[in-house]
Design a protein around this motif. Structure first.
Motif, PDB file in Angstrom:
ATOM      1  N   ARG A 264     -74.043  84.684  64.984  1.00 30.15           N
ATOM      2  CA  ARG A 264     -72.705  85.257  64.787  1.00 30.15           C
ATOM      3  C   ARG A 264     -72.329  85.244  63.303  1.00 30.15           C
ATOM      4  O   ARG A 264     -71.809  86.222  62.762  1.00 30.15           O
ATOM      5  CB  ARG A 264     -71.683  84.467  65.613  1.00 30.15           C
ATOM      6  CG  ARG A 264     -70.245  84.949  65.434  1.00 30.15           C
ATOM      7  CD  ARG A 264     -69.345  84.581  66.594  1.00 30.15           C
ATOM      8  NE  ARG A 264     -69.455  83.181  66.998  1.00 30.15           N
ATOM      9  CZ  ARG A 264     -68.922  82.171  66.296  1.00 30.15           C
ATOM     10  NH1 ARG A 264     -68.252  82.412  65.181  1.00 30.15           N
ATOM     11  NH2 ARG A 264     -69.061  80.936  66.735  1.00 30.15           N
TER      12      ARG A 264
ATOM     13  N   HIS B 186     -73.997  88.045  61.461  1.00 30.22           N
ATOM     14  CA  HIS B 186     -73.315  89.327  61.653  1.00 30.22           C
ATOM     15  C   HIS B 186     -72.081  89.420  60.777  1.00 30.22           C
ATOM     16  O   HIS B 186     -71.805  90.450  60.167  1.00 30.22           O
ATOM     17  CB  HIS B 186     -72.949  89.511  63.130  1.00 30.22           C
ATOM     18  CG  HIS B 186     -74.111  89.940  63.963  1.00 30.22           C
ATOM     19  ND1 HIS B 186     -74.767  91.140  63.755  1.00 30.22           N
ATOM     20  CD2 HIS B 186     -74.746  89.329  65.000  1.00 30.22           C
ATOM     21  CE1 HIS B 186     -75.758  91.251  64.628  1.00 30.22           C
ATOM     22  NE2 HIS B 186     -75.772  90.152  65.385  1.00 30.22           N
TER      23      HIS B 186
ATOM     24  N   PHE C 188     -81.691  91.412  61.741  1.00 31.84           N
ATOM     25  CA  PHE C 188     -80.718  92.397  62.260  1.00 31.84           C
ATOM     26  C   PHE C 188     -80.714  93.684  61.458  1.00 31.84           C
ATOM     27  O   PHE C 188     -80.423  94.741  61.986  1.00 31.84           O
ATOM     28  CB  PHE C 188     -79.304  91.800  62.236  1.00 31.84           C
ATOM     29  CG  PHE C 188     -79.144  90.580  63.126  1.00 31.84           C
ATOM     30  CD1 PHE C 188     -79.819  90.506  64.357  1.00 31.84           C
ATOM     31  CD2 PHE C 188     -78.321  89.530  62.748  1.00 31.84           C
ATOM     32  CE1 PHE C 188     -79.668  89.379  65.162  1.00 31.84           C
ATOM     33  CE2 PHE C 188     -78.176  88.413  63.553  1.00 31.84           C
ATOM     34  CZ  PHE C 188     -78.859  88.334  64.762  1.00 31.84           C
TER      35      PHE C 188
END
Lengths: 434, 214, 306
Positions: free
Chosen positions: B32, B35, B80
């Protein structure tokens, strides 16, 4: 004059007896003595020894009265059980004339606590160049018999030979500070493993042994008496043993500190342990004890060397060499010689009183003799020692004006309970009477 | 003699001792945060007109556990976005103002990316935020290491009890604790496994721990 | 770490390694930085008490302390109360009253730092005492060896020259032994102390026999005046038997390095071409001196209560 009746002391460690001191002499020795008007000293369990005689004391007066005076040094001596001390000549001015030795002698008389016997310098100003007026000092009121440049070696072999010869005329003796000066330039401690590690310039044993070897040969050659100050090495003991076996008239002394301490003390860099000759190794200490036990070494000489605080609270190299000794000498001898069984009390009397007195020619002076046996009719010079007492040395409590005791904080046996100089108590109950 | 009743434990603000984050929790929290960092880097470009984006970002870990944490965040960001992010470490020991209380410790490396930190978005990464003194020391260290455009702070756990006006920009988990409790972050790279524990400290010990117990 | 650094023996292997590791981290943290200053010792006072001139050692300590933001006071014996006869103890009490947190002392008397340590509350760092020790020199030498060769364990080090009068040799023998290196002392017998046999080192009188078997040659300064006291017959003979020239450098193993604590007597114990060669670490030693001393000051003072 007060008479003293000492009850139940053991003369030289023998059977308990009463000792009556009257008019400066030992009046009687026996069981259950009584004497009207005599002050009784209860002495059960105490050892009586003849008053101790030191061949080697620095009293510093004249010149360094801030470090010690004849009076303070005399008091320290009396508290240590001494009734006579030889006062070394390296004062300022140097004791190299009749005038100076008589001054020191008179100061000793005035203090009245021990017989202060001046030592005369061998050479003028201790410079090692020409003989001082040895005869004049011998003939003076101070009646000098021991001559020494102590602190300096009489290094010139020709001069040493002449000195040894010359003092024969008045039965004198040269007390040599054995140190070959060219081998000890800048020396700070015993040369060995520790000096190598500590980075302190070494004082090799050979510098002492070479001079002793030379001097015993000279003494033999000219038939003179030689005394060796503060023997510190195993090799020196060997040379002395050899010389004595040949009949050379040589005597020697060892200091209390060389009997107890080693060069390990230098690890702290605390100059209280800086002394000349330096503290040596365990093997040397063992050889010195053996030499004292078998008589190769004749006497214990304290080399009591008081120094002012500023001369010791410094860097090692800047500090002056020397340590106090008078007040703990007997204790150290008990610790190192008596308790281990290497010397009995008669032996202590011999090495600390009889022989040093004989070397200094103090034993044939009639009423003023020192180092005489404990026997009726002899001068009443006595010390009473409690061998069972143990105490921790506190430099602040010493009678010496200086504080440079290497035994600070160390527990030592034996307490001087009383000292008598020709029947007068200089110490009673462990305290100086004046 | 009767003993005085002990004050009830429940009066302490801290939660119950035990496991705060499991290994899986740590992984999720790190993801998290990764991100959030990606978003921040992107918005930074829009707001400031800086052209860096993720290339502008430098994650600087504070040893001991901030260093592997920074590397993990970088790895996740790369996973990611496919973009490699610069990572560094800044040992702050020599910048601490509480050495006298804590004693010395061995230093750990200070390593900055070849491109340096001048003009870039530097995010300091640490495991626990407590008094804020470590972060202050890190800010002092950064000042000597270069001149970043922006400095932000990411921590895995914020346990409160700030002693300085310092606030984290990215927080993995906020945990109310009592001052005497300890928060221990374990990371696989150093401790063999990931977990975050809360333990009761020694009674009477007020010395800040957790953040400082590195 | 002990409170003082008086001799190499104050450092066990873990402590010595910690100093070297810390120095390496400091080096790395400061490498390439514009601001070569750390706030670590802000508000601490370091006194450089130098009874002997040694500009290079004093500057090295001064720089080290200043890079850690300590306040530095240079107290040199010349032109101060020290030269007016003030005793070491009085000077110590003065420094104590001024609140010195550390006293870096250089003195011509062996053991002076030990004495000082009895009289001050702060840390005492020996910056060279007489012919005793110079522990930070040994630390920077060990650091330099490790930097060049990557290790200390098993490294073969020859220390060549006036071992008798050398505090550098004493500290290096102790520290290198602690760190696992094998030391051989090479000197004429006159320049080895009686008692050297008790040191943890081999002894040789033959430089040529030793050189092919060492990784490090550490040359000690030899004062030409020593020949006046017959330690050796002449500077020329000394140089011929114990000097490191290009020919001798040629027999060293390929990776071997040449060290010198400085100041050098070029042409006496070391030839100019050797001192300036790629094997020579002499310039690195100077640079490493600052970081090593920073590490020492940090480790002694960083955690000590003020």
């Amino acid at each position: 004059m007060t008479s003293y009746l000492i009850k139940g002391a053991r003369p030289c460690g023998g059977e308990p007896a009463d000792i009556l001191l009257t008019d400066g002499r030992i009046a009687a020795i026996g069981e259950s003595l009584s004497a009207t008007g005599a002050e009784v000293v209860e002495a059960a369990g105490l050892i009586a020894l003849p008053g101790l005689v030191d061949l080697h004391t620095h009293l510093r007066e004249p010149g360094r009265e801030d470090a010690e005076t004849v009076e303070t040094g005399s008091r320290a001596a009396a508290l240590g059980g001494f009734t006579a001390v030889h006062a070394m000549a390296n004062t300022d001015p140097v004791a190299d004339t009749a005038g100076v030795v008589e001054q020191v002698w008179r100061l000793g008389q005035e203090a009245g606590l021990v017989d202060v016997v001046p030592v005369g310098a061998v050479t003028v100003g201790l410079a090692g160049e020409r003989l001082a007026e040895l005869g004049a000092m011998a003939d003076s009121a101070a009646r000098v018999r021991v001559f020494s440049d102590d602190g300096h070696c009489v290094a010139d072999p020709a001069l040493m030979r002449r000195a040894l010869e010359y003092v024969k005329a008045f039965d004198g003796v040269v007390a040599q500070h054995a140190e070959e000066p060219r081998l000890t330039v800048g020396a700070q401690m015993h040369e060995g493993d520790r000096s190598a590690r500590l980075g302190l310039t070494g004082w090799p044993a050979a510098a002492e042994e070479a001079i002793i070897a030379r001097d015993v040969l000279l003494a033999e050659h000219v038939g003179a008496r030689l005394h060796v100050c503060h023997v510190s090495t195993a090799g020196s003991v060997e040379i002395l043993r050899w010389a004595k076996s040949r009949g050379v008239q040589v005597t020697a002394e060892v200091t209390p500190h060389h009997l107890l301490l080693t060069d390990a003390c230098a690890e702290s860099y605390d100059p209280v342990f800086k002394v000349n000759p330096p503290l040596r190794t365990d093997a040397d200490v063992e050889a010195l004890r053996a030499g004292l036990a078998d008589g190769t070494i004749d006497a214990v000489g304290t080399d009591h060397a008081p120094h002012a605080v500023e001369d010791k609270e410094s860097e090692w190299a800047q500090a002056r060499p020397g340590m106090l000794g008078l007040e703990q000498a007997l204790a150290v001898v008990i610790e190192t010689m008596v308790e281990p069984g290497r010397l009995d009390w008669a032996g202590v009397a011999d090495r600390m009183s009889v022989r040093p007195a004989a070397i200094g020619r103090l034993d044939g002076l009639g009423d003023r003799s020192q180092g005489r046996p404990i026997a009726p009719g002899e001068p009443a010079n006595l010390v009473l020692v409690d061998p069972a007492a143990r105490a921790t040395v506190d430099p602040a409590a010493l009678a010496s004006r200086s504080r440079n005791s290497p035994y600070a904080g160390r527990e030592l046996p034996g307490r001087v309970v009383a000292t008598f100089l020709r029947g007068t108590a200089t110490v009673l109950d462990g305290k100086a009477t004046r | 003699m009767a003993r005085a009743p002990e004050p009830a434990r429940s009066t302490a603000p801290g939660g119950a001792p035990g496991t705060l984050l499991t290994s899986a929790d740590v992984a999720r929290v790190v993801d998290r945060m990764a991100h959030q960092l990606i978003e921040r880097a992107a918005s930074g470009r829009a707001e400031d007109g800086a052209d860096g984006g993720l290339a502008d970002l430098v994650l600087v870990g504070i040893p001991t556990r901030g260093a592997p944490l920074a590397r993990r965040l970088a790895a996740r960001i790369e996973a990611f976005t496919g973009t490699r992010v610069d990572v560094g470490t800044a040992d702050i020991t020599l910048y601490r103002d509480d050495l006298r209380l804590r004693g010395v410790r061995a230093l750990e490396p200070t390593v900055l990316p070849d491109a340096g930190i001048d003009g870039r978005l530097v995010v300091l990464v640490d495991d626990v935020l407590f008094s804020g003194r470590s972060v202050r020391a890190a800010l002092d260290a950064l000042r000597d290491l270069g001149r970043p455009r922006v400095v932000q702070l990411a921590v895995l756990v914020d346990r409160g009890h700030r002693e300085l006006p310092i606030k984290a920009d990215f927080v993995g988990k906020n945990v109310p604790t009592s001052r005497s409790q300890q928060v221990r972050v374990h990371l696989a790279e150093i401790d063999g496994a990931d977990e975050v524990l809360v333990t009761d400290g020694e009674p009477g010990v007020r010395e800040p721990r957790g953040e400082e117990a590195r | 770490m002990k409170r003082h650094l008086l001799e190499a023996a104050d450092l066990d292997r873990a402590d010595a390694t910690l100093v070297l590791d810390t120095a390496a981290q400091i080096d790395q943290a400061l490498a390439g930085r514009e601001v070569k200053k750390l706030p670590t010792l802000r508000g601490r006072t370091v006194v450089n008490l130098f009874y002997e001139d040694s500009t290079r050692t004093r500057i090295s300590f001064e720089l080290a302390a200043k890079r850690l933001s300590a306040d530095v006071i240079n107290f040199s014996a010349k032109g101060s109360s020290v030269s007016k006869g003030e005793s070491l103890k009085d000077t110590a009490l003065t420094l104590e009253a001024m609140g010195a947190d550390a006293v870096v002392v250089r003195h011509s008397s062996s053991g002076a730092p030990h004495r000082l340590a009895n009289w001050v509350r702060g840390s005492v760092v020996n910056a060279g005492d007489g012919t005793h020790e110079h522990p930070t020199q040994a630390l920077l030498d060990a650091y330099t060896i490790r930097q060049r060769l990557g290790r200390l364990e098993g490294v073969r080090v020859a220390i060549v020259g006036d071992v008798l009068h050398s505090r550098v040799a004493r500290s290096n023998v102790g520290l290198l032994h602690t760190l696992g290196a094998d030391v051989t002392l090479v000197a004429p017998p006159t320049l080895l102390p009686v008692g050297v046999g008790s040191w943890p080192a081999e002894v040789s009188y033959d430089l040529d026999a030793v050189l092919p078997k060492v990784d490090v040659v550490m040359m000690l300064r030899v004062q030409a005046e020593r020949m006046n006291a017959s330690f050796f017959p002449s500077a020329r003979e000394y140089s011929r038997r114990y000097g490191l020239d290009a020919r001798r450098m040629g027999v060293l193993p390929d990776d071997a390095i040449v060290m010198h604590p400085g100041p050098m007597n070029r042409g006496m114990e070391i030839a100019a071409e050797v001192a300036d060669s790629a094997r020579s670490t002499i310039v690195e030693q100077v640079a490493n001196g600052v970081s090593t001393r920073m590490a020492v000051l940090y480790l002694l003072l960083g955690g000590a209560p003020a």
